[in-house]
Design a protein around this motif. Structure first.
Motif, PDB file in Angstrom:
ATOM      1  N   GLN A 166       0.803  -1.222   0.000  1.00  0.00           N
ATOM      2  CA  GLN A 166       0.000   0.000   0.000  1.00  0.00           C
ATOM      3  C   GLN A 166       0.840   1.278   0.000  1.00  0.00           C
ATOM      4  O   GLN A 166       0.388   2.337  -0.440  1.00  0.00           O
ATOM      5  CB  GLN A 166      -0.917  -0.021   1.225  1.00  0.00           C
ATOM      6  N   LEU A 177       0.358   5.030  -2.821  1.00  0.00           N
ATOM      7  CA  LEU A 177       0.283   6.357  -2.203  1.00  0.00           C
ATOM      8  C   LEU A 177       1.451   7.228  -2.650  1.00  0.00           C
ATOM      9  O   LEU A 177       1.285   8.406  -2.975  1.00  0.00           O
ATOM     10  CB  LEU A 177       0.300   6.218  -0.679  1.00  0.00           C
ATOM     11  N   ASP A 205       3.806   2.783   8.311  1.00  0.00           N
ATOM     12  CA  ASP A 205       2.567   3.433   8.729  1.00  0.00           C
ATOM     13  C   ASP A 205       1.695   3.777   7.534  1.00  0.00           C
ATOM     14  O   ASP A 205       1.298   4.933   7.328  1.00  0.00           O
ATOM     15  CB  ASP A 205       2.816   4.680   9.579  1.00  0.00           C
ATOM     16  N   VAL A 206       1.356   2.746   6.753  1.00  0.00           N
ATOM     17  CA  VAL A 206       0.378   2.923   5.682  1.00  0.00           C
ATOM     18  C   VAL A 206      -1.002   3.074   6.316  1.00  0.00           C
ATOM     19  O   VAL A 206      -1.196   2.733   7.492  1.00  0.00           O
ATOM     20  CB  VAL A 206       0.403   1.731   4.701  1.00  0.00           C
ATOM     21  N   PRO A 207      -2.004   3.597   5.598  1.00  0.00           N
ATOM     22  CA  PRO A 207      -3.317   3.834   6.212  1.00  0.00           C
ATOM     23  C   PRO A 207      -3.932   2.614   6.887  1.00  0.00           C
ATOM     24  O   PRO A 207      -4.573   2.740   7.942  1.00  0.00           O
ATOM     25  CB  PRO A 207      -4.165   4.297   5.013  1.00  0.00           C
ATOM     26  N   ALA A 253      -3.617   1.868  10.760  1.00  0.00           N
ATOM     27  CA  ALA A 253      -4.453   2.532  11.766  1.00  0.00           C
ATOM     28  C   ALA A 253      -5.855   1.942  11.852  1.00  0.00           C
ATOM     29  O   ALA A 253      -6.623   2.318  12.744  1.00  0.00           O
ATOM     30  CB  ALA A 253      -4.538   4.026  11.463  1.00  0.00           C
ATOM     31  N   TRP A 254      -6.197   1.040  10.949  1.00  0.00           N
ATOM     32  CA  TRP A 254      -7.523   0.434  10.992  1.00  0.00           C
ATOM     33  C   TRP A 254      -7.644  -0.427  12.249  1.00  0.00           C
ATOM     34  O   TRP A 254      -6.689  -1.108  12.656  1.00  0.00           O
ATOM     35  CB  TRP A 254      -7.765  -0.425   9.755  1.00  0.00           C
ATOM     36  N   ARG A 309       6.687   5.384  11.263  1.00  0.00           N
ATOM     37  CA  ARG A 309       6.009   6.134  10.195  1.00  0.00           C
ATOM     38  C   ARG A 309       7.034   6.712   9.227  1.00  0.00           C
ATOM     39  O   ARG A 309       7.828   7.582   9.598  1.00  0.00           O
ATOM     40  CB  ARG A 309       5.158   7.256  10.776  1.00  0.00           C
TER      41      ARG A 309
END
Length: 334
Positions: A74, A78, A274-276, A279-280, A289
């Protein structure tokens, strides 16, 4: 269909042909009134500037080649989105190619980019051989390596401070009280994997700890198998540092859903990027990060500066990363 020329646009707008050229040349000077008249005339006539013809005249294609090793992680979609947006804001067009790190793949793609006469190249986690570096230099095409460094080469690179990041993870796990520690490293053929492992092991060695290490190859299946092997060993670790988030998600799935282990009660996990998805709530991953926005900004600046002034020396840029503590770790102990 009759092809509309810039001369026809100039006549329709009541300006010179050079004024039309300036309006459609990024960075060129034209008054707001001229821009309005030219664009209105171009829209009415259905005119589109011939970018290839302009490149032949100016010697600049206004095209940047972006080469990426893989897109399943991921982090890279980005990065490509941000790089593309930043370059387009500066008037460049983007060609995106994928090239694995297997022998010959990068060479083939880079030759295609040289054939397109791009103004510059950004490689994302793609290695550069001596031959490729020399060919790009001979063609006058600057290259910036994104998220990958290369020792001994006169080529610019932008990475996070990976050695320092690996050290930060080790210091954090030690502060949490962990003594039996594993590391599922990134591919040993990459500078990022080697540097993160080096910093991590340096700190542990200072405390008399030798971690169990398995190369995860930046691959989900390999990382999952490595996690199972570590936890099935005679002395399973109570904390594992995984070389990137892409592998860490596979490790978490394996530990929780295949082995029935509790994270972080049975084993703590730390990733890197620290891909999105980190944080899920399903993952809630503690991770380093990578400062993606700053890395992209530095990459674009390094490339454009070399395009504008080919005599500038290569830059080796490292940007510090913070540790983001979430639910896959406990601590630190007080």
């Amino acid at each position: 269909m009759v092809k509309i020329t810039s001369l026809q646009v100039a006549e329709r707008a009541g300006v010179s042909q050079s004024a039309v050229s300036r309006v459609f040349t990024p960075g060129a000077s034209a008054s707001a009134k001229t821009v309005e008249k030219v664009r209105k005339a171009a829209e009415e006539l259905g005119y589109r500037p011939n970018m290839m013809a302009r490149a032949m005249i100016t010697g600049k294609s206004r095209i940047i080649g972006l080469v990426v090793a893989y897109l399943d992680n991921q982090f890279y979609p980005l990065a490509l989105q941000l790089l593309s947006n930043a370059l387009q804001e500066k008037g460049y067009h983007i060609l995106v190619f994928t090239a694995s790190n297997s022998q010959g793949a990068a060479e083939e793609v880079m030759q295609e980019l040289l054939d397109y006469q791009v103004d510059g190249i950004i490689t994302a986690s793609v290695g550069m051989t001596n031959d490729l570096t020399q060919r790009c230099a001979a063609a006058g095409i600057p290259v910036v390596m994104f998220n990958r460094g290369q020792e001994g080469e006169a080529i610019s690179s932008v990475t996070s401070a990976n050695v320092k990041g690996g050290r930060a993870v080790a210091e954090f796990l030690l502060s949490c009280g962990h003594k039996t520690i594993g590391h599922i490293s990134g591919w040993a053929g990459s500078s990022t994997g080697r540097d993160r492992q080096a910093g991590f092991c340096e700190v542990l060695a200072e405390h008399g700890i030798t971690p169990q290490i398995i190369d995860g190859m930046y691959d989900r299946e390999t990382a999952a198998a490595a996690a199972q092997s570590m936890m099935d060993s005679s002395i399973p670790p109570n904390a594992i540092f995984v070389g990137n988030d892409h592998m860490a998600f596979a490790v978490l799935d394996t530990l929780r859903h295949e082995m029935g282990l509790r994270v972080p009660d049975d084993v703590a996990i730390v990733g890197y990027d620290d891909v999105p998805l980190a944080a899920w709530p399903a993952y809630n991953l503690t991770t380093m990060r990578q400062p993606l926005n700053r890395m992209v900004e530095a990459t674009v600046e390094a490339l454009i500066s070399r395009i504008d002034d080919p005599t500038l020396p290569a830059q080796l840029i490292e940007i510090d990363s913070p540790l983001i503590q979430r639910g896959t770790t406990k601590g630190p102990k007080t």
